[in-house]
Design a protein around this motif. Structure first.
Motif, short mmCIF file in Angstrom:
data_model
loop_
_atom_site.label_atom_id
_atom_site.label_comp_id
_atom_site.label_asym_id
_atom_site.label_seq_id
_atom_site.Cartn_x
_atom_site.Cartn_y
_atom_site.Cartn_z
N UNK A 107 36.92 27.72 42.08
CA UNK A 107 35.54 28.70 41.39
C UNK A 107 34.99 27.13 41.45
N UNK A 108 35.11 25.66 40.37
CA UNK A 108 33.45 25.21 40.67
C UNK A 108 33.97 24.24 41.48
N UNK A 109 35.57 24.18 42.82
CA UNK A 109 34.67 23.38 43.97
C UNK A 109 33.46 24.61 45.15
N UNK A 110 32.96 25.33 44.54
CA UNK A 110 31.63 26.59 45.57
C UNK A 110 32.71 26.99 46.32
N UNK A 111 33.53 27.43 46.42
CA UNK A 111 35.23 28.86 47.29
C UNK A 111 33.86 29.67 47.02
N UNK A 112 34.09 29.69 48.47
CA UNK A 112 33.26 31.55 48.64
C UNK A 112 34.92 32.61 48.00
N UNK A 113 35.56 32.39 48.76
CA UNK A 113 36.39 33.30 49.05
C UNK A 113 37.95 32.30 48.35
N UNK A 114 38.14 32.84 47.42
CA UNK A 114 39.04 32.35 46.31
C UNK A 114 40.61 33.44 46.78
N UNK A 115 41.91 32.43 47.26
CA UNK A 115 43.34 33.15 47.46
C UNK A 115 44.21 32.91 46.61
N UNK A 116 45.22 34.02 46.21
CA UNK A 116 46.22 33.55 45.25
C UNK A 116 47.67 33.90 46.18
N UNK A 117 48.50 32.92 45.54
CA UNK A 117 49.85 34.03 46.38
C UNK A 117 51.24 33.67 45.64
N UNK A 118 51.86 34.66 44.95
CA UNK A 118 52.53 34.70 43.89
C UNK A 118 52.01 34.80 43.12
N UNK A 119 53.14 35.25 41.87
CA UNK A 119 52.33 36.40 40.85
C UNK A 119 51.93 35.89 39.84
N UNK A 120 52.10 34.25 39.43
CA UNK A 120 51.87 33.91 38.74
C UNK A 120 50.35 33.33 39.23
N UNK A 121 49.69 33.10 40.38
CA UNK A 121 48.40 32.86 40.29
C UNK A 121 47.40 33.72 41.07
N UNK A 122 48.63 34.91 41.25
CA UNK A 122 47.49 36.13 41.38
C UNK A 122 47.36 36.52 39.61
N UNK A 123 47.92 36.81 39.33
CA UNK A 123 47.45 36.44 37.69
C UNK A 123 46.07 36.15 37.15
N UNK A 124 46.52 34.39 36.88
CA UNK A 124 45.39 34.07 36.60
C UNK A 124 44.34 33.97 36.88
N UNK A 125 43.93 34.45 39.01
CA UNK A 125 42.57 35.11 39.74
C UNK A 125 42.19 35.92 39.35
N UNK A 126 42.91 36.87 38.28
CA UNK A 126 42.76 38.13 38.24
C UNK A 126 41.87 37.90 37.23
N UNK A 127 42.59 37.11 36.22
CA UNK A 127 41.84 37.38 35.00
C UNK A 127 40.71 36.01 34.95
N UNK A 128 40.64 35.35 35.80
CA UNK A 128 39.17 34.64 35.95
C UNK A 128 38.40 35.77 37.15
#
Length: 174
Positions: A107-128
């Motif tokens: 998010x800090x890198x100014x990504x317009x779209x952040x994609x996540x793969x894997x249960x841990x990464x998906x949970x982290x992304x949905x949290x933020x």
């Protein structure tokens, strides 16, 4: 007396001729060594659009099977829209607590779209995601879609669905 002037005149003539020859030689060498503009190869640097998609993966990065499929779709989208794509693996403990700072980095890198793969990464992304409404999140996994989070179920059509979602997010911009 006239012989002295004649010798001085001859010296001037010889000096002028040598200076002229040096000047012609210098210009000739400069023209010969100058690069030919037509022979220059095209620039190898790719020109990107201002849009950027970033992938959050586990520590295997884009080598993991599911991440490789998503990465392929991102590269396809980049070729079609000139969007810049990048990936960031979560290093160390594969927990949501450890993955959240990595997601925030994207998010800090100014990504317009952040994609996540894997249960841990998906949970982290949905949290933020709720704290970052200007960013679009695209997750591949089994979770609930909400606000700025789009969910793609893993399966045979993952690559096509990710490509479609990215095309919609970038609006075909170049």
């Amino acid at each position: 007396m006239s012989s002295r002037f004649w010798k001085a005149g001859k010296r001037r003539t010889v000096s002028a001729a040598l200076a002229g020859a040096c000047l012609v030689g210098t210009v000739g060498v400069a023209v010969w060594l100058a690069p030919d503009e037509a022979a220059e190869p095209p620039a190898r640097a790719r020109q990107y659009a201002v849009t950027q998609a970033c992938l959050l993966t586990d520590q295997q990065g884009v080598a993991a099977a599911e991440a490789a499929v998503v990465w392929g779709a991102m590269q396809d989208s980049s070729a079609a829209t000139a969007a810049k794509v990048s990936s960031l693996p979560v290093i160390g403990d594969q927990s949501v607590g450890n993955a959240v700072p990595y997601a925030n980095t994207l998010v800090a890198r100014k990504c317009d779209v952040v994609l996540a793969v894997g249960s841990t990464q998906v949970a982290a992304v949905t949290q933020i995601a709720p704290a970052n409404p200007a960013v679009r999140f695209l997750v591949v996994g089994d979770t609930e879609a909400s606000g700025n989070v789009t969910v793609i179920a893993p399966g045979a059509q993952t690559r096509a669905k990710v490509s479609e979602a990215l095309a919609a997010a970038f609006g075909g911009r170049k």
